[in-house]
Design an enzyme around this catalytic site. Structure first.
Site, short mmCIF file in Angstrom:
data_model
loop_
_atom_site.label_atom_id
_atom_site.label_comp_id
_atom_site.label_asym_id
_atom_site.label_seq_id
_atom_site.Cartn_x
_atom_site.Cartn_y
_atom_site.Cartn_z
N HIS A 189 0.82 -1.21 0.00
CA HIS A 189 0.00 0.00 0.00
C HIS A 189 0.85 1.26 0.00
O HIS A 189 0.47 2.28 -0.55
CB HIS A 189 -0.96 -0.01 1.20
CG HIS A 189 -2.22 -0.72 0.87
ND1 HIS A 189 -2.83 -1.60 1.73
CD2 HIS A 189 -2.98 -0.68 -0.23
CE1 HIS A 189 -3.92 -2.06 1.16
NE2 HIS A 189 -4.03 -1.53 -0.03
N GLU A 417 1.51 -15.09 -22.97
CA GLU A 417 2.45 -15.08 -21.86
C GLU A 417 3.08 -16.45 -21.62
O GLU A 417 3.87 -16.63 -20.70
CB GLU A 417 1.83 -14.51 -20.58
CG GLU A 417 0.48 -15.05 -20.19
CD GLU A 417 -0.13 -14.32 -18.99
OE1 GLU A 417 0.50 -13.44 -18.40
OE2 GLU A 417 -1.27 -14.69 -18.64
N ASP A 441 5.06 -12.75 -17.32
CA ASP A 441 5.02 -14.21 -17.36
C ASP A 441 5.78 -14.76 -18.56
O ASP A 441 6.42 -15.80 -18.45
CB ASP A 441 3.57 -14.71 -17.36
CG ASP A 441 3.00 -14.72 -15.95
OD1 ASP A 441 3.71 -15.17 -15.04
OD2 ASP A 441 1.87 -14.25 -15.76
N CYS A 488 1.12 -5.60 -22.18
CA CYS A 488 0.61 -5.09 -20.92
C CYS A 488 1.46 -5.54 -19.73
O CYS A 488 1.06 -5.36 -18.59
CB CYS A 488 -0.85 -5.49 -20.72
SG CYS A 488 -1.06 -7.27 -20.57
C1 PEP Z 1 2.14 -10.40 -17.31
O1 PEP Z 1 2.31 -11.58 -17.01
O2 PEP Z 1 2.98 -9.72 -17.96
C2 PEP Z 1 0.91 -9.71 -16.90
C3 PEP Z 1 0.63 -8.50 -17.34
O3 PEP Z 1 0.10 -10.36 -16.03
P1 PEP Z 1 0.38 -10.46 -14.43
O4 PEP Z 1 1.58 -9.61 -14.13
O5 PEP Z 1 -0.85 -9.99 -13.77
O6 PEP Z 1 0.66 -11.92 -14.30
MG MG Z 2 0.62 -12.73 -16.32
#
Ligand code: PEP
Ligand code: MG
Length: 563
Positions: A189, A417, A441, A488
């Site tokens: 947080h 991923e 990932d 992302c």
């Molecule tokens: C990722 O794996 O890059 C992703 C955006 O998902 P998370 O970080 O939530 O696993």
């Molecule tokens: Mg991920």
């Protein structure tokens, strides 16, 4: 640089801050193990329950005063204080003759151990729990409430073991030059609120609470450096550079694009409605990743369809006419949910039943999430995109896309991923509406380096040419089918790597909101050809370090930004 001493931690909220240290002496002494009460158990139980209720009321009151993200955080903390299980635990100890302050201490200890053992996001809620415990004990023993100074002659650097939301919510932003904590990670947080407040912050800074009150420190919330009693010239240079960087960033506004006008929509990664304020403040053009599992964490059962619908609608309404990419529940591995357990023991949870794999096991959960999303989107002008995490095969992708289409969601895609998805991108692109590459990932699986294991952190670097090759394959596969391919994962938040991703053919970038101005500015200083040259140079390198250096050599505009 001179020999001023330095402490180091992780920079989690960029910017520079300078001022005297105020170490938060928040901890309330542990009530003696043998403390017992006199009189009736019922009266002692009542005293404990009333103290917990007062703490909950006080948290809610502070939340209402603060509004925004802080209100959500403090509301959740007030719910913890009112947890019936906790109250029963305290009452049982009191019935054994233990005095209320000690009973509170012990009952909270059990919850604390459970949260800490769960790891990840849940472990980072331990600070919230400790804060409720200390406030309750302070009330029961007549000690002053722990907290931060409400007035000060000059801006101070707030130093603590960890900061609870109640400490930070009512902080006067003009009085705080920076936060430094000994504990906490990028999703604590402290980090979330510091970023939302725009205050530079360093977490995981060992030794910080041993600093003498009033020590002058210079905090760099990007690099994680905390310099002790630095010379005035250094302070002026660092604060001056930070101010000109801020000015350079502020001068680039509007939709993301390269210098020659190649559009690259810049989107926000969010965990729920509470992150919208920051996304809008940093100029997000939409949402590229809504991590819906955050609505499901910290609770004993799934949120109802109505509750889900309200959260999704709030996000759609924040971006009228814009793109909102919602990821279906990515539970499992580092985000376990008690009510969606995997089939059995998992020695390697990252390779187990997580993401879409878990949804196939609990199809009713997916049905209710897709239904809530479709209803939330109807009546708003946002364009909903829905995508599934952890897709490894064409068969899984086909199954998900048809379920989403059947639910009335026209744009259904997948996250790339898992390396198998990148390697078979052409086949997958034929059956989905879009790709979004999860580089966190993808790097973990390409390099066989668990995200949770700090010993292999060096391999967890998306600059590795092997990862860049997989990204290029995914982008090429999508382009061949005329589909979009965003990123992302955290890679998109690195301004140099963002340029490389665009050079590899990525069509949009989504990231934690505070990184948006940096990426927007980096893209605006380079044309598409430069991005492509940087991408080719990085892929031609032999290691992550040399890929980074090779790309940077092709991206001269980064140095104007002090990057
Ligand atoms: C990722 O794996 O890059 C992703 C955006 O998902 P998370 O970080 O939530 O696993
Ligand atoms: Mg991920």
């Amino acid at each position: 640089m001179d020999a001023a001493a330095e402490l180091r931690g992780s920079g989690v909220s960029p910017g520079a801050g300078y001022g005297p240290v105020h170490v938060l002496v928040g901890s309330i002494p542990e009530p003696a193990p043998d403390s017992r009460y006199e009189g009736e158990a019922a009266a002692e139980r009542k005293r404990a329950a009333a103290a917990l209720e007062r703490v909950a009321d006080d948290l809610e009151m502070r939340g209402a005063k603060a509004g925004g993200a802080a209100q959500d955080v403090l509301g959740a903390q007030a719910m913890m204080a009112r947890d019936p299980g906790l109250e029963v635990g305290v009452a049982e100890l009191i019935d054994e003759g233990i005095a209320a302050p000690r009973a509170v201490f012990e009952a909270f200890g059990k919850y604390r151990d459970l949260l800490a053992a769960a790891g990840g996001y849940l472990a980072e809620r331990v600070a919230d729990l400790d804060d409720i415990r200390d406030r309750t004990i302070a009330l029961l023993t007549g000690l002053p409430m722990p907290g931060v100074p409400e007035t000060a002659a000059e801006p101070y650097v707030l130093v603590a073991k960890d900061l609870a939301p109640a400490d930070t919510a009512l902080l006067n932003k003009d009085l705080v030059a920076a936060f430094v904590t000994e504990e906490g990670g990028p999703t604590s947080h402290t980090a979330i609120l510091a970023r939302a407040m725009g205050v530079p912050a360093v977490v995981g800074c060992v030794g910080a609470t041993l600093l003498a009150q009033g020590t002058l420190v210079l905090v760099d919330g990007a690099s994680g450096s905390v310099r002790l009693s630095p010379p005035r010239a250094e302070v002026d240079a660092v604060l001056g550079a930070a101010a000109s960087r801020e000015a350079a960033l502020a001068s680039v506004t509007g939709p993301g694009a390269t210098a020659d006008g190649h559009a690259v929509p810049l989107l926000a990664n969010i965990g729920g409605p509470r992150d919208l304020e920051s996304a809008l403040a940093h100029g997000a053009e939409g949402v590229g990743l809504f991590r819906t599992e955050f609505l499901f964490l910290d609770r004993g059962d799934a949120p109802s369809e109505e509750e889900q619908e309200a959260a999704y609608r709030a996000v759609f309404e924040a971006f009228p006419g814009g793109r909102v990419v919602v990821r279906t529940l990515d539970a499992g591995a580092d985000k376990p949910l008690a009510f969606l357990p995997p089939s059995g023991e998992e020695p390697n949870p990252a390779l187990g039943e997580r993401g879409l794999r878990l949804f196939r096991k609990y199809p009713e959960m997916m049905g209710s999430q897709l239904g809530a999303l479709a209803r939330a989107a109807s009546g708003t002008s946002a364009r909903p995109y829905v995508m599934a995490p952890m897709v490894a095969t064409v068969e899984e992708a086909t199954w998900f896309v048809s379920a989403a289409h059947e639910a009335g969601l026209a744009d259904a895609g997948i996250m790339v991923e898992v390396p198998s998805a990148a390697l078979r991108a052409r086949q997958l692109a034929a059956v989905v509406d879009f790709f979004s590459i999860g580089t966190n990932d993808l790097t973990q699986y390409a390099m066989a380096a668990d995200r949770q294991v700090s010993g292999v952190a060096e391999l967890q670097d998306p600059w590795h040419p092997a990862v860049l090759d997989l990204i290029a394959l995914a982008a090429e596969g999508a382009a061949a089918a005329g589909k979009s391919c965003g990123v992302c994962g955290e890679a998109g938040a690195d301004p140099a790597l963002a340029c490389v991703l665009v050079g590899l053919g990525v069509t949009s970038l989504s990231m934690g909101s505070p990184a948006l101005p940096w990426v927007r500015a980096a893209l605006s200083r380079h044309n598409l050809e430069q991005c492509r040259t940087a991408a080719a140079a990085a892929r031609g390198a032999l290691s992550a370090t040399s890929a980074r250096a090779a790309a940077r050599a092709e991206l001269p505009g980064l140095s104007d930004l002090g990057l």
